[in-house]
Design an enzyme around this catalytic site. Structure first.
Site, short mmCIF file in Angstrom:
data_model
loop_
_atom_site.label_atom_id
_atom_site.label_comp_id
_atom_site.label_asym_id
_atom_site.label_seq_id
_atom_site.Cartn_x
_atom_site.Cartn_y
_atom_site.Cartn_z
N LEU A 75 0.80 -1.22 0.00
CA LEU A 75 0.00 0.00 0.00
C LEU A 75 0.84 1.27 0.00
O LEU A 75 0.33 2.37 0.20
CB LEU A 75 -0.96 -0.01 1.20
CG LEU A 75 -1.91 -1.21 1.23
CD1 LEU A 75 -2.77 -1.16 2.48
CD2 LEU A 75 -2.77 -1.27 -0.02
N CYS A 76 2.13 1.12 -0.24
CA CYS A 76 3.05 2.26 -0.25
C CYS A 76 3.00 2.94 -1.62
O CYS A 76 3.03 2.28 -2.66
CB CYS A 76 4.45 1.73 0.03
SG CYS A 76 5.64 2.98 0.44
N HIS A 77 2.93 4.26 -1.62
CA HIS A 77 2.89 5.02 -2.87
C HIS A 77 4.26 5.05 -3.54
O HIS A 77 5.26 5.27 -2.85
CB HIS A 77 2.47 6.47 -2.61
CG HIS A 77 1.07 6.60 -2.14
ND1 HIS A 77 0.72 6.46 -0.82
CD2 HIS A 77 -0.08 6.84 -2.81
CE1 HIS A 77 -0.59 6.61 -0.70
NE2 HIS A 77 -1.10 6.85 -1.89
N MET A 113 8.73 5.07 5.01
CA MET A 113 8.88 3.67 4.60
C MET A 113 10.12 3.48 3.73
O MET A 113 10.81 2.45 3.82
CB MET A 113 7.63 3.17 3.86
CG MET A 113 6.38 3.16 4.72
SD MET A 113 6.57 2.37 6.34
CE MET A 113 7.05 0.74 5.88
N GLU A 114 10.43 4.46 2.90
CA GLU A 114 11.63 4.38 2.06
C GLU A 114 12.89 4.40 2.91
O GLU A 114 13.84 3.64 2.66
CB GLU A 114 11.63 5.52 1.04
CG GLU A 114 10.63 5.37 -0.07
CD GLU A 114 9.17 5.65 0.30
OE1 GLU A 114 8.30 5.43 -0.54
OE2 GLU A 114 8.91 6.10 1.44
N ASP A 128 24.28 -10.73 4.71
CA ASP A 128 24.52 -11.67 3.60
C ASP A 128 26.00 -11.77 3.26
O ASP A 128 26.52 -12.87 3.04
CB ASP A 128 23.74 -11.22 2.36
CG ASP A 128 23.98 -12.15 1.18
OD1 ASP A 128 23.77 -13.37 1.34
OD2 ASP A 128 24.39 -11.65 0.11
#
Length: 164
Positions: A75-77, A113-114, A128
């Site tokens: 739901l992130c733009h 969010m980014e 990793d």
């Protein structure tokens, strides 16, 4: 706290309509911590790791992740980013690594969010690249440290300078 804007009147998930919101400068900073053995930090600092340049690779991975956040979070733009910067800093006394991300856009919604995605993917990349020499690593303390812009105004985590 306001209502849940990602739910419609029936409780179904939806993307929030931001079309009526003003386009303004938005910035968010996020961070994460990856703890590991002291010998692992020493190997990274000395450039003695099996997969090469850990810090620069993780920083690049974080920037790339910030640009792909809307592909990962349903739901992130999707936002045009003006800046995405990630720093991974060795912290021998921890021992481990401090990861910081800063993201800027000019748009109708924020970039928290980014920034979180950038910090997280940078940490995952460190993991990793080092898992062959240290299986005991732990990534945590992923958090938003500050945000600037938007209707809710500026915010900074208490006790933080914002300059980490």
């Amino acid at each position: 706290m306001t209502g849940l804007t990602h739910l419609d009147e029936t409780g179904r998930a939806r993307m929030v309509d931001v079309s009526a919101k003003p386009t303004t400068r938005r910035e968010a900073k996020a961070s994460a911590v990856l703890t590991c053995q002291r010998a692992t930090v020493d190997a990274v600092v000395a450039g003695r790791t099996p997969k090469g340049a850990v810090i620069s690779t993780a920083e690049l991975a974080g920037v790339m992740a910030a640009k792909r956040t809307a592909d990962l979070i349903p739901l992130c733009h999707p936002l045009p980013l003006a800046k995405a910067e990630v720093t991974v800093r060795a912290a021998p006394d921890l021992p481990g690594f401090h990861i910081a991300a800063s993201v800027v856009t000019t748009g109708p919604t924020g970039v928290e969010m980014e920034a979180l995605t950038a910090a997280t993917v940078a940490g995952l990349t460190v993991y990793d690249m080092l898992k062959a020499i240290d299986r005991d690593m732990v990534m945590g303390a992923v958090r938003v440290d500050s945000k600037v812009g938007g209707a809710s105004g500026d915010w900074q985590r208490e006790g933080e300078s914002g300059d980490e």
